[in-house]
Design an enzyme around this catalytic site. Sequence first.
Site, short mmCIF file in Angstrom:
data_model
loop_
_atom_site.label_atom_id
_atom_site.label_comp_id
_atom_site.label_asym_id
_atom_site.label_seq_id
_atom_site.Cartn_x
_atom_site.Cartn_y
_atom_site.Cartn_z
N GLN A 95 0.85 -1.20 0.00
CA GLN A 95 0.00 0.00 0.00
C GLN A 95 0.88 1.25 0.00
O GLN A 95 1.69 1.44 0.92
CB GLN A 95 -0.94 0.05 1.21
N TYR A 176 -5.77 11.08 4.09
CA TYR A 176 -4.36 11.29 3.76
C TYR A 176 -4.26 12.03 2.41
O TYR A 176 -5.27 12.53 1.90
CB TYR A 176 -3.61 9.96 3.83
N GLY A 309 -9.59 -6.38 8.52
CA GLY A 309 -8.37 -5.94 9.17
C GLY A 309 -8.09 -6.69 10.46
O GLY A 309 -7.32 -7.66 10.49
C1 PHB Z 1 -3.48 4.40 11.45
O1 PHB Z 1 -2.27 4.29 11.51
O2 PHB Z 1 -4.19 4.40 12.45
C2 PHB Z 1 -4.11 4.50 10.15
C3 PHB Z 1 -3.30 4.54 9.04
C4 PHB Z 1 -3.88 4.62 7.80
C5 PHB Z 1 -5.24 4.66 7.70
C6 PHB Z 1 -6.03 4.63 8.80
C7 PHB Z 1 -5.46 4.54 10.04
O3 PHB Z 1 -5.79 4.73 6.53
#
Ligand code: PHB
Length: 351
Positions: A95, A176, A309
């Site tokens: 990713q 992001y 997840g």
């Molecule tokens: C996290 O590190 O908590 C995190 C990272 C990426 C994401 C969501 C959460 O898309």
Amino acid sequence: MFDTVTVGKTQLANRLVMSPMTRSRAAAGGLVTDLTAEYYAQRAGAGLIITEGVQPSVIGQGSIGTPGLHSAEQVAAWRRVTDAVHAEGGKIFAQLWHSGRVAHSSLYPDGRLPVAPSAVASGGQMFSPEGMLDHPTPHALSTAEVAQTVADFAGAARNAVEAGFDGVEIHGANGYLVHQFLSDNCNRRTDVYADRTRFALEVTHAVAEAIGPERTGIHLSPGNPYNNIEEGDPLGLYTRLLKDLDPGLAFVHLLEIGDRELVLRLRESWPGTFMLNPHTPAFPPYAGMHASPEAAEDALNVADLVSLGVMWLANPDLVTRIRRGGPYNEPDPATYYGGDHRGYTDYPAMV
Ligand code: PHB
């Protein structure tokens, strides 16, 4: 769930994907370790593993302990991971995660500001061993710097293939950088990137050109307010984006924010391979909840692939456990981020 499926040109053993999860255990220099290889190899029973977020450039890093794919050393370190997963018969995508404004100057050797579409602070904070640090007001990327950022994604994608990955997922979700360009409140630009979908499309196009559309996926989270994102019209925005993406991409990976109706409407605009992460657990107000195997089976009524997840985090042999109807290990949130093998490689498999 247990049927094979082809993603791009890659044949997957089943439709159950391990979704990307930050684990914050990279060594100095953004290097993954032998422990990382063990962690992912334990989970190679997934039809596809999508790694934790990996920064495509120095400035793409947004939290401590995350790995990179922008140096030769990092490529060599990841090679051990992809070899270990492939030796177990698994498939693995990296990713590519650029955090944009959700970051802090202390992460960068030269102490410069994080970057974003516009100089608008997230209002949030970053964890550090010295305490929580406010995300600063970011540097607004110039048009030329946006082009360089697109090129950084393509470069990291090439590095991913060199490191042995089967493909990459572009992180376009959860507030992001790519999502910042898509949002109403972070993108106040007046150049060509005022068109909110343009950056996402350029990044996807550049990555697909670098490594092939069949090895390029994108992760989106329509309507997710995480990291203080505002989207006035998720249905309109993402319908337009999905219609402009190449249907030959490996997949579109959607994070569901408790709105199946929105997922179904968006699904109509995407003729390609569709992956769903059902009803998000990780974000408020859903924090602490996690999607069940039943929710995953149900998601396959509307999607070709389903990602989970936390279930994968705590159950390295999740496919076997689902086949047998459980039982499932309890995940321990205290060891999600950082630390050592505990809560990482020591969740037991069934005997
Ligand atoms: C996290 O590190 O908590 C995190 C990272 C990426 C994401 C969501 C959460 O898309």
